[in-house]
Design a protein around this motif. Structure first.
Motif, PDB file in Angstrom:
ATOM      1  N   THR A 256       0.862  -1.184   0.000  1.00  0.00           N
ATOM      2  CA  THR A 256       0.000   0.000   0.000  1.00  0.00           C
ATOM      3  C   THR A 256       0.897   1.232   0.000  1.00  0.00           C
ATOM      4  O   THR A 256       2.086   1.155   0.370  1.00  0.00           O
ATOM      5  N   SER A 344      -1.433  -0.279  -4.234  1.00  0.00           N
ATOM      6  CA  SER A 344      -2.844   0.135  -4.199  1.00  0.00           C
ATOM      7  C   SER A 344      -3.276   0.414  -2.764  1.00  0.00           C
ATOM      8  O   SER A 344      -2.787  -0.218  -1.811  1.00  0.00           O
ATOM      9  N   GLU A 345      -4.206   1.374  -2.626  1.00  0.00           N
ATOM     10  CA  GLU A 345      -4.798   1.640  -1.314  1.00  0.00           C
ATOM     11  C   GLU A 345      -5.577   0.432  -0.807  1.00  0.00           C
ATOM     12  O   GLU A 345      -5.657   0.193   0.394  1.00  0.00           O
ATOM     13  N   ASP A 346      -6.124  -0.327  -1.752  1.00  0.00           N
ATOM     14  CA  ASP A 346      -6.866  -1.537  -1.401  1.00  0.00           C
ATOM     15  C   ASP A 346      -5.876  -2.691  -1.203  1.00  0.00           C
ATOM     16  O   ASP A 346      -5.238  -3.142  -2.157  1.00  0.00           O
ATOM     17  N   GLU A 348      -6.267  -5.699  -0.810  1.00  0.00           N
ATOM     18  CA  GLU A 348      -6.577  -6.916  -1.552  1.00  0.00           C
ATOM     19  C   GLU A 348      -6.075  -6.837  -3.000  1.00  0.00           C
ATOM     20  O   GLU A 348      -5.821  -7.861  -3.626  1.00  0.00           O
ATOM     21  N   LYS A 349      -5.958  -5.626  -3.534  1.00  0.00           N
ATOM     22  CA  LYS A 349      -5.473  -5.458  -4.905  1.00  0.00           C
ATOM     23  C   LYS A 349      -3.963  -5.259  -4.955  1.00  0.00           C
ATOM     24  O   LYS A 349      -3.348  -5.426  -6.013  1.00  0.00           O
TER      25      LYS A 349
END
Length: 384
Positions: A256, A344-346, A348-349
């Motif tokens: 992240t 990514s901020e997500d 999971e991604k």
């Protein structure tokens, strides 16, 4: 009297060559698999059979002279009443040397190719040349009817053997070997454009020079598509930390923006090179296709599991989200490998930098040896 004696000697030598060719023909099917096995064994052996590389280089020079003898030298001998080799004998001998060269260098090309890059096209070209060399109807048709193409075929064989053997025999860097390979190829390819000189004019000489420069330029600017046949990446990893004493990546983190700005990111690679070879490689960091940083690393050959080197990136853009790529390049601009990851901020991604050393190419066969390898060399790190 002297002329007759010389003619008799040439005729005796040619008779010997003809008898030798007749004896060899039934066994030619053994040549390609033996050459491939020798190349494969040479790649993984520490010393890589330097003598065989030298023998191949000399064989290609001999084949080049034989091919010239079928045309230029052959006409010169015939005009002076000397006997010449029967049509096709020189091509047969050259075919055996081509097969030996192509199948010997093929393992080096297949193993060092980065298959998700343009290098795959070059590797497929070498495979196609190797296949063509064992299909007699096509090979001899090219040798008989398309002489310019045939000399270009031979020039590419010379390019391969110089590219593969010079770092092994003379401990030259991949960049030095590449330059010498290009120069040698241009010289050997000269007969392909010999017809331009038959014009006996300034335009003919100018066209010949232009073709030589064009060939050299295409080879140099296309070097990123040419595998560095003496180097290959055995493994790579992404990690938030590195154990300096064990020289191994450690820790795990989702990539992240906050995580990489706090801890930075290590790109870890293991590069295998011939013993005695010192080389400079680069980790080139890209963000969304744009190059950001270049970290140069000096490596030394000889370690069977690969020379371990890493770059540590600490400075990231304000918004580091997106697609990242680390290109592992030689100093001559040839690709050794690449590492892709997503920030990514997500979570999971985002890619997980889990410190797992992932083998590259055929080194999957030696994964456990790579992880449990002994520390025989000093390794290097750098920070950006």
């Amino acid at each position: 009297m002297g002329t007759l004696l010389t003619q008799a000697r040439i005729a005796k030598l040619q008779s010997f060559v003809e008898r030798l060719v007749i004896r060899l023909k039934p066994w030619t099917w053994l040549w390609p698999p033996l050459a491939f096995s020798a190349g494969l064994g040479s790649f993984f052996l520490v010393d890589r059979q330097q003598w065989l590389g030298a023998a191949l280089a000399l064989g290609l020079v001999f084949a080049w002279l034989l091919l010239l003898s079928e045309s230029l030298v052959g006409r010169w001998l015939a005009n002076r009443g000397y006997p010449t080799l029967p049509k096709g004998v020189a091509a047969f001998i050259a075919q055996m040397i081509h097969q030996e060269t192509l199948f010997f260098t093929l393992p080096f090309i297949l193993i060092t190719t980065v298959w998700n890059s343009g290098q795959s096209l070059f590797a497929l070209l070498v495979v196609a040349m190797a296949v063509l060399s064992i299909i007699d109807p096509i090979y001899f048709k090219i040798a008989d009817r398309w002489r310019s193409l045939y000399f270009l075929f031979h020039a590419l064989c010379v390019f391969l053997v110089v590219l593969v053997t010079l770092p092994i025999m003379l401990h030259l860097t991949t960049g030095q070997s590449l330059l010498l390979a290009i120069a040698t190829t241009v010289v050997v390819a000269l007969p392909s454009f010999w017809h331009l000189l038959k014009q006996h004019s300034f335009s003919g000489w100018f066209s010949l020079l232009a073709m030589m420069l064009l060939l050299a330029g295409l080879a140099w600017f296309g070097r990123v598509w040419v595998p560095p046949a003496s180097l290959w990446m055995t493994g790579s990893a992404l990690s938030p930390a590195l154990n300096i004493q064990q020289r191994a990546p450690s820790g795990s983190s989702a990539l992240t923006p906050q995580a990489i700005k706090e801890d930075g990111l290590y790109a870890y690679t293991a590069i295998r090179a011939p013993r005695g070879l010192s080389e400079t490689i680069s980790h080139v960091w890209h963000h969304n296709g744009e190059p950001l940083d270049v970290v140069d690393l000096d490596i030394n050959g000889g370690r069977e599991e690969g020379y371990r080197a890493w770059s540590h990136k600490l400075n990231f853009p304000d918004d580091p989200s997106g697609q990242w790529r680390v290109d592992i390049m030689t100093d001559s601009g040839q690709r050794l490998g690449l590492i892709r990851f997503t920030v990514s901020e997500d979570a999971e991604k985002a890619t997980i930098a889990d410190s797992q050393i992932r083998p590259a190419g055929l080194s999957r066969l030696n994964l456990q040896r790579f992880i449990a390898g002994r520390d025989r060399d000093a390794d290097q790190n750098d920070e950006e």
